[in-house]
Design a protein around this motif. Sequence first.
Motif, mmCIF file in Angstrom:
data_model
loop_
_atom_site.group_PDB
_atom_site.id
_atom_site.type_symbol
_atom_site.label_atom_id
_atom_site.label_comp_id
_atom_site.label_asym_id
_atom_site.label_seq_id
_atom_site.Cartn_x
_atom_site.Cartn_y
_atom_site.Cartn_z
ATOM 1 N N PHE A 53 5.779 8.539 -4.677
ATOM 2 C CA PHE A 53 5.745 7.167 -5.201
ATOM 3 C C PHE A 53 5.742 6.165 -4.046
ATOM 4 O O PHE A 53 4.933 5.232 -4.021
ATOM 5 N N LEU A 54 6.629 6.353 -3.083
ATOM 6 C CA LEU A 54 6.708 5.428 -1.945
ATOM 7 C C LEU A 54 5.417 5.422 -1.142
ATOM 8 O O LEU A 54 4.978 4.368 -0.672
ATOM 9 N N LEU A 55 4.804 6.576 -0.988
ATOM 10 C CA LEU A 55 3.524 6.631 -0.277
ATOM 11 C C LEU A 55 2.443 5.860 -1.020
ATOM 12 O O LEU A 55 1.590 5.217 -0.392
ATOM 13 N N ASP A 56 2.472 5.885 -2.337
ATOM 14 C CA ASP A 56 1.511 5.117 -3.123
ATOM 15 C C ASP A 56 1.752 3.621 -2.939
ATOM 16 O O ASP A 56 0.808 2.855 -2.740
ATOM 17 N N VAL A 57 2.999 3.201 -2.974
ATOM 18 C CA VAL A 57 3.322 1.785 -2.760
ATOM 19 C C VAL A 57 2.878 1.373 -1.356
ATOM 20 O O VAL A 57 2.241 0.326 -1.168
ATOM 21 N N GLN A 58 3.177 2.205 -0.382
ATOM 22 C CA GLN A 58 2.797 1.904 1.000
ATOM 23 C C GLN A 58 1.283 1.799 1.149
ATOM 24 O O GLN A 58 0.771 0.884 1.801
ATOM 25 N N ARG A 59 0.561 2.701 0.522
ATOM 26 C CA ARG A 59 -0.909 2.670 0.584
ATOM 27 C C ARG A 59 -1.438 1.353 0.031
ATOM 28 O O ARG A 59 -2.315 0.714 0.622
ATOM 29 N N ARG A 60 -0.886 0.919 -1.089
ATOM 30 C CA ARG A 60 -1.322 -0.339 -1.696
ATOM 31 C C ARG A 60 -1.070 -1.515 -0.758
ATOM 32 O O ARG A 60 -1.925 -2.391 -0.595
#
Length: 139
Positions: A53-60
């Motif tokens: 989840f955090l990696l997805d937020v970071q990617r965004r």
Amino acid sequence: MTDREKVMGGWEQVHRRHRLVHAVAADVERLGNEALTGWESEIVAEYGELAAFLLDVQRRCHEAVYARLDLVLEDPSASPERDVRRTLAEAGRAHRALWGVLRACAGHPALAAGEARLRRSVFAATGVDPAPPRRAQPV
């Protein structure tokens, strides 16, 4: 499962994740770090673990920086450092709640590689290290 069903399933996942990311971010912005605990079961159900989840937020967040940085690189000024700082500030304001999730989870091991990659990419493109300036620590 047909190709169409696979595509539609992927599309539905994208939308589910978008809604989840923004709902969690809004709660973190409103309630602080504790809000993540209330979303833990939904995060794990969708992503498998908090790290994903955090990696997805970071990617965004990082994609917002890269998109704005492209505009700066197309029309460079005499002050690349100012341009990079302005770009980071604009991305931060435009996606304030998402960056808030990253701040709430600062130091999480899953985020380290992405942070380093952003720094290297911005430095390679502009010659400017986007890391915040270090303040002198009191003795």
